[in-house]
Scaffold this motif. Sequence first.
Motif, PDB file in Angstrom:
ATOM      1  N   ARG A 279       0.847  -1.187   0.000  1.00 44.72           N
ATOM      2  CA  ARG A 279       0.000   0.000   0.000  1.00 44.72           C
ATOM      3  C   ARG A 279       0.890   1.246   0.000  1.00 44.72           C
ATOM      4  O   ARG A 279       1.548   1.541   0.997  1.00 44.72           O
ATOM      5  CB  ARG A 279      -0.890   0.030   1.243  1.00 44.72           C
ATOM      6  N   PRO A 280       0.955   1.990  -1.108  1.00 45.12           N
ATOM      7  CA  PRO A 280       1.771   3.211  -1.131  1.00 45.12           C
ATOM      8  C   PRO A 280       1.130   4.314  -0.305  1.00 45.12           C
ATOM      9  O   PRO A 280      -0.103   4.409  -0.212  1.00 45.12           O
ATOM     10  CB  PRO A 280       1.809   3.573  -2.612  1.00 45.12           C
ATOM     11  N   ILE A 281       1.959   5.154   0.301  1.00 40.72           N
ATOM     12  CA  ILE A 281       1.485   6.331   1.015  1.00 40.72           C
ATOM     13  C   ILE A 281       2.353   7.515   0.586  1.00 40.72           C
ATOM     14  O   ILE A 281       3.432   7.335   0.020  1.00 40.72           O
ATOM     15  CB  ILE A 281       1.562   6.144   2.551  1.00 40.72           C
ATOM     16  N   ALA A 282       1.883   8.732   0.851  1.00 34.82           N
ATOM     17  CA  ALA A 282       2.678   9.916   0.542  1.00 34.82           C
ATOM     18  C   ALA A 282       3.968   9.876   1.351  1.00 34.82           C
ATOM     19  O   ALA A 282       3.961   9.551   2.539  1.00 34.82           O
ATOM     20  CB  ALA A 282       1.884  11.178   0.877  1.00 34.82           C
ATOM     21  N   VAL A 283       5.087  10.166   0.689  1.00 34.70           N
ATOM     22  CA  VAL A 283       6.377  10.097   1.367  1.00 34.70           C
ATOM     23  C   VAL A 283       6.351  10.985   2.607  1.00 34.70           C
ATOM     24  O   VAL A 283       5.943  12.149   2.544  1.00 34.70           O
ATOM     25  CB  VAL A 283       7.517  10.522   0.429  1.00 34.70           C
ATOM     26  N   CYS A 284       6.786  10.421   3.723  1.00 43.36           N
ATOM     27  CA  CYS A 284       6.637  11.115   5.007  1.00 43.36           C
ATOM     28  C   CYS A 284       7.890  10.914   5.841  1.00 43.36           C
ATOM     29  O   CYS A 284       8.468   9.810   5.873  1.00 43.36           O
ATOM     30  CB  CYS A 284       5.417  10.549   5.742  1.00 43.36           C
ATOM     31  N   ARG A 285       8.324  11.985   6.510  1.00 49.16           N
ATOM     32  CA  ARG A 285       9.475  11.894   7.413  1.00 49.16           C
ATOM     33  C   ARG A 285       9.007  11.312   8.746  1.00 49.16           C
ATOM     34  O   ARG A 285       8.295  11.941   9.513  1.00 49.16           O
ATOM     35  CB  ARG A 285      10.113  13.261   7.612  1.00 49.16           C
TER      36      ARG A 285
END
Length: 380
Positions: free
Chosen positions: A85-91
């Motif tokens: 499941r891809p998600i928005a790149v997040c720190r």
Amino acid sequence: MKMPTNVAKLATICAAAGALATVADAQPTTRSVVEQRVDASGLYAKIPLQTWSVDVKSFIDHAARTARSKGGATKAATDRATVYRPIAVCRLIDTRGLAAAIAVAGPIGPGIKGQGTSTFINSAGACGIPNNGKVAGISLSFHIWNHTTTNGGYISFLQQDVSTVPTPPTVNAVFNDVPGTVWTAGTANVSIPDDSGNFKIFIANSSVDVIVDVNGYYQDLDNLDVGSQELNISGTTAGTLFELDNLGTGSALAASTFGGGPAFTIFSGYMRANGAGIGTPTVAFIHRVTAASLCGGDNTYSVIDNLLLNADPGAIAVVAPRFNPTSDPSAVQPSTATPAIEYRLTNTCSNSIPGARWFLHTPGTSLVTDSYYNVIVIKP
């Protein structure tokens, strides 16, 4: 390079596997930039959020190979029902005290006598990672800045209960022994067999700052709740699109509807019992009336010898005559009498198969030898 022997060996292994990379080598595609102050050392350089390649199919195979080579089990090796499941790149983490979803104070030290430090990261619920106990793995990238003079080390991303004594089972990167020269960077898939979504970071031999970004997770589909949404599976394969194999004794497919609707609906097409034929031990088969199956002097009975029905009085059998049945030249038309099914504890037919059997019965009408009947078996 001054490095403990075990670290030197791990460095050789990781370098051979291509696990060591620098920011310059990574060539990321920039999504956005977290504004950060810059000092002369480069420690507070801007480290942008990045995208990186994720092979959504290889995680299962990679995890299975890892399990076999380590003699243990990972989530994907023991449970193949996972999907990326891809998600928005997040720190997720920045131990420098800069903006991140989870606050982890840094630098992370080398531990007592340099034996290493485990930092537990409860990532479930952060950066779009679910906290529903269905996260079998996480896709992440990381950057490391080494503060320890003339000493290298390595980093491992592990499930929280994995032992790191004497060394962790997986090394994700080896970092340099010259402080402040480069950022060491890499990517990793962290397998999480307990489905928690939580992991730990193990740092060996050095004091480092760590940045971790996430861009997706692997969802465990053992218990999938889609709420009010539909779950559609579509494709164009000429073979089987959706296949279930249960190697145990339970059902391969079970369905329930609690709102009063049907538990199973076929919108188009038909049902097929693969391999069904004359006398086959399948859920649907063809019964052929023969001289041997007829019940002695009463030709209104024909014994059915089928593994799914034999000696099972609780079974349900649905029978219908098969008119113009096959291209078999020996097949003939059955009688027009409505067939019935009857179970007998003892087969009294002298010329039939002995034992508890189900019988095809056409009351008042003799069965026609070499006629065919379709049979469907239902087990309660």
